[in-house]
Motif scaffolding. Structure first.
Motif, mmCIF file in Angstrom:
data_model
loop_
_atom_site.group_PDB
_atom_site.id
_atom_site.type_symbol
_atom_site.label_atom_id
_atom_site.label_comp_id
_atom_site.label_asym_id
_atom_site.label_seq_id
_atom_site.Cartn_x
_atom_site.Cartn_y
_atom_site.Cartn_z
ATOM 1 N N ARG A 78 0.833 -1.192 0.000
ATOM 2 C CA ARG A 78 0.000 0.000 0.000
ATOM 3 C C ARG A 78 0.869 1.244 0.000
ATOM 4 N NH1 ARG A 78 -3.123 -3.259 -1.231
ATOM 5 N NH2 ARG A 78 -5.101 -3.834 -0.281
ATOM 6 N N ILE A 79 0.260 2.361 -0.367
ATOM 7 C CA ILE A 79 0.891 3.667 -0.225
ATOM 8 C C ILE A 79 0.113 4.392 0.871
ATOM 9 C CG2 ILE A 79 1.431 5.878 -1.303
ATOM 10 C CD1 ILE A 79 1.556 4.401 -4.007
ATOM 11 N N VAL A 80 0.795 4.682 1.957
ATOM 12 C CA VAL A 80 0.198 5.450 3.045
ATOM 13 C C VAL A 80 0.494 6.908 2.736
ATOM 14 C CG1 VAL A 80 0.243 5.935 5.523
ATOM 15 C CG2 VAL A 80 0.526 3.581 4.705
ATOM 16 N N VAL A 81 -0.527 7.697 2.534
ATOM 17 C CA VAL A 81 -0.356 9.112 2.219
ATOM 18 C C VAL A 81 -0.373 9.872 3.543
ATOM 19 C CG1 VAL A 81 -1.228 11.098 0.929
ATOM 20 C CG2 VAL A 81 -1.478 8.782 -0.012
ATOM 21 N N ALA A 82 0.784 10.475 3.872
ATOM 22 C CA ALA A 82 0.955 11.157 5.159
ATOM 23 C C ALA A 82 1.077 12.659 4.954
ATOM 24 C CB ALA A 82 2.188 10.629 5.876
ATOM 25 N N LYS A 83 0.717 13.394 5.985
ATOM 26 C CA LYS A 83 0.873 14.847 5.978
ATOM 27 C C LYS A 83 2.242 15.170 6.536
ATOM 28 C CE LYS A 83 -3.951 15.014 7.245
ATOM 29 N NZ LYS A 83 -4.854 15.197 8.363
ATOM 30 N N PHE A 84 3.003 15.994 5.801
ATOM 31 C CA PHE A 84 4.337 16.392 6.238
ATOM 32 C C PHE A 84 4.584 17.828 5.793
ATOM 33 C CE2 PHE A 84 8.960 16.633 5.234
ATOM 34 C CZ PHE A 84 9.421 16.617 6.536
ATOM 35 N N GLU A 85 4.775 18.712 6.757
ATOM 36 C CA GLU A 85 5.048 20.129 6.473
ATOM 37 C C GLU A 85 4.057 20.706 5.458
ATOM 38 O OE1 GLU A 85 9.174 20.461 5.392
ATOM 39 O OE2 GLU A 85 9.824 20.074 7.449
ATOM 40 N N GLU A 86 2.778 20.542 5.726
ATOM 41 C CA GLU A 86 1.699 21.079 4.894
ATOM 42 C C GLU A 86 1.638 20.451 3.497
ATOM 43 O OE1 GLU A 86 -0.452 23.049 6.494
ATOM 44 O OE2 GLU A 86 0.897 22.884 8.200
ATOM 45 N N GLU A 87 2.372 19.381 3.274
ATOM 46 C CA GLU A 87 2.359 18.682 1.994
ATOM 47 C C GLU A 87 1.947 17.234 2.230
ATOM 48 O OE1 GLU A 87 3.052 19.938 -1.100
ATOM 49 O OE2 GLU A 87 3.270 21.911 -0.202
ATOM 50 N N LEU A 88 1.589 16.547 1.153
ATOM 51 C CA LEU A 88 1.295 15.124 1.233
ATOM 52 C C LEU A 88 2.457 14.349 0.635
ATOM 53 C CD1 LEU A 88 -2.461 15.071 0.119
ATOM 54 C CD2 LEU A 88 -1.525 15.022 2.445
ATOM 55 N N VAL A 89 2.825 13.246 1.294
ATOM 56 C CA VAL A 89 3.904 12.375 0.831
ATOM 57 C C VAL A 89 3.409 10.935 0.932
ATOM 58 C CG1 VAL A 89 6.271 11.591 1.272
ATOM 59 C CG2 VAL A 89 5.667 13.980 1.672
ATOM 60 N N GLY A 90 3.658 10.148 -0.106
ATOM 61 C CA GLY A 90 3.289 8.735 -0.087
ATOM 62 C C GLY A 90 4.421 7.905 0.492
ATOM 63 N N ILE A 91 4.054 6.896 1.258
ATOM 64 C CA ILE A 91 5.032 5.998 1.880
ATOM 65 C C ILE A 91 4.657 4.569 1.484
ATOM 66 C CG2 ILE A 91 6.021 5.187 4.057
ATOM 67 C CD1 ILE A 91 4.947 7.847 5.313
ATOM 68 N N VAL A 92 5.542 3.893 0.748
ATOM 69 C CA VAL A 92 5.276 2.514 0.340
ATOM 70 C C VAL A 92 5.574 1.584 1.507
ATOM 71 C CG1 VAL A 92 5.906 0.644 -1.231
ATOM 72 C CG2 VAL A 92 5.817 2.992 -2.078
ATOM 73 N N VAL A 93 4.581 0.755 1.866
ATOM 74 C CA VAL A 93 4.732 -0.229 2.937
ATOM 75 C C VAL A 93 4.312 -1.604 2.404
ATOM 76 C CG1 VAL A 93 4.354 1.498 4.735
ATOM 77 C CG2 VAL A 93 2.422 0.168 3.912
ATOM 78 N N ASP A 94 4.785 -2.663 3.064
ATOM 79 C CA ASP A 94 4.457 -4.028 2.631
ATOM 80 C C ASP A 94 2.976 -4.334 2.826
ATOM 81 O OD1 ASP A 94 7.163 -4.194 2.192
ATOM 82 O OD2 ASP A 94 7.543 -5.710 3.733
ATOM 83 N N ALA A 95 2.406 -3.809 3.918
ATOM 84 C CA ALA A 95 0.994 -4.055 4.200
ATOM 85 C C ALA A 95 0.519 -3.091 5.273
ATOM 86 C CB ALA A 95 0.777 -5.494 4.683
ATOM 87 N N VAL A 96 -0.783 -2.879 5.309
ATOM 88 C CA VAL A 96 -1.420 -2.138 6.392
ATOM 89 C C VAL A 96 -2.219 -3.174 7.161
ATOM 90 C CG1 VAL A 96 -3.090 -0.357 7.000
ATOM 91 C CG2 VAL A 96 -1.492 0.025 5.117
ATOM 92 N N GLU A 97 -1.947 -3.256 8.462
ATOM 93 C CA GLU A 97 -2.529 -4.341 9.252
ATOM 94 C C GLU A 97 -3.844 -3.978 9.924
ATOM 95 O OE1 GLU A 97 -0.569 -6.176 12.947
ATOM 96 O OE2 GLU A 97 0.200 -7.334 11.249
ATOM 97 N N GLN A 98 -3.847 -2.872 10.692
ATOM 98 C CA GLN A 98 -5.031 -2.550 11.479
ATOM 99 C C GLN A 98 -4.929 -1.150 12.052
ATOM 100 O OE1 GLN A 98 -4.869 -5.452 14.635
ATOM 101 N NE2 GLN A 98 -3.369 -4.311 15.794
ATOM 102 N N VAL A 99 -6.049 -0.687 12.596
ATOM 103 C CA VAL A 99 -6.067 0.527 13.402
ATOM 104 C C VAL A 99 -6.163 0.052 14.842
ATOM 105 C CG1 VAL A 99 -7.339 2.622 13.986
ATOM 106 C CG2 VAL A 99 -7.170 1.889 11.601
ATOM 107 N N THR A 100 -5.342 0.621 15.719
ATOM 108 C CA THR A 100 -5.320 0.179 17.106
ATOM 109 C C THR A 100 -5.138 1.352 18.051
ATOM 110 O OG1 THR A 100 -4.388 -1.489 18.592
ATOM 111 C CG2 THR A 100 -2.824 -0.227 17.273
ATOM 112 N N VAL A 101 -5.340 1.083 19.324
ATOM 113 C CA VAL A 101 -5.105 2.059 20.385
ATOM 114 C C VAL A 101 -4.080 1.447 21.326
ATOM 115 C CG1 VAL A 101 -6.137 3.257 22.359
ATOM 116 C CG2 VAL A 101 -7.444 2.991 20.244
#
Length: 142
Positions: A78-101
């Motif tokens: 997946r590409i995780v699109v993150a906010k960085f310094e008022e811009e968007l940057v994509g981060i390639v990861v092997d997988a997205v597993e879950q949302v957790t606390v």
């Protein structure tokens, strides 16, 4: 010294056998892998750029950023699109597993991962699972 975390959500991502977490407030969206165009003479961890609904999005390889070997392409990437310094940057990861606390986050440890500890805010504990919480500003800063 552990830090109490009150209902803060994190997205757990996977690189190889290691799990990392990104605070949900730092994520714009998560998209399937798409075509990435290489950019000549760029930073070694910059995968290239892609078109995200008409906007050019720089995309980095988190594996390259962490000095890991490249992975074979898979349907889970997946590409995780993150906010960085008022811009968007994509981060390639092997997988997205879950949302957790995480109910507690400990300071980063030198032995928690093979990756430079400056990339981490801390270590999240959930049951028996240990997950390194990423410091997106350090990860994305060139």
């Amino acid at each position: 010294m552990e830090t109490a975390v009150e209902e803060q959500q994190f997205v757990v991502i996977v690189l190889g056998s290691e799990r990392y977490a990104i605070h949900i407030s730092e994520i714009y969206e998560i998209i399937k892998m798409q075509e990435i165009t290489a950019v000549p003479k760029s930073q070694s961890f910059l995968e290239g750029v892609t078109n995200l609904r008409g906007k050019i999005l720089p995309v980095i390889s988190l594996r390259r950023r962490f000095g890991m070997e490249p992975a074979a392409k898979s349907k889970h990437m997946r590409i995780v699109v993150a906010k960085f310094e008022e811009e968007l940057v994509g981060i390639v990861v092997d997988a997205v597993e879950q949302v957790t606390v995480f109910h507690e986050i400990h300071p980063p440890s030198d032995t928690a991962s093979s990756v430079d500890r400056t990339f981490f805010q801390g270590i999240g504990i959930l049951g028996e699972e240990i997950t390194c919480v990423l410091n997106i500003e350090h990860v994305l800063a060139g």
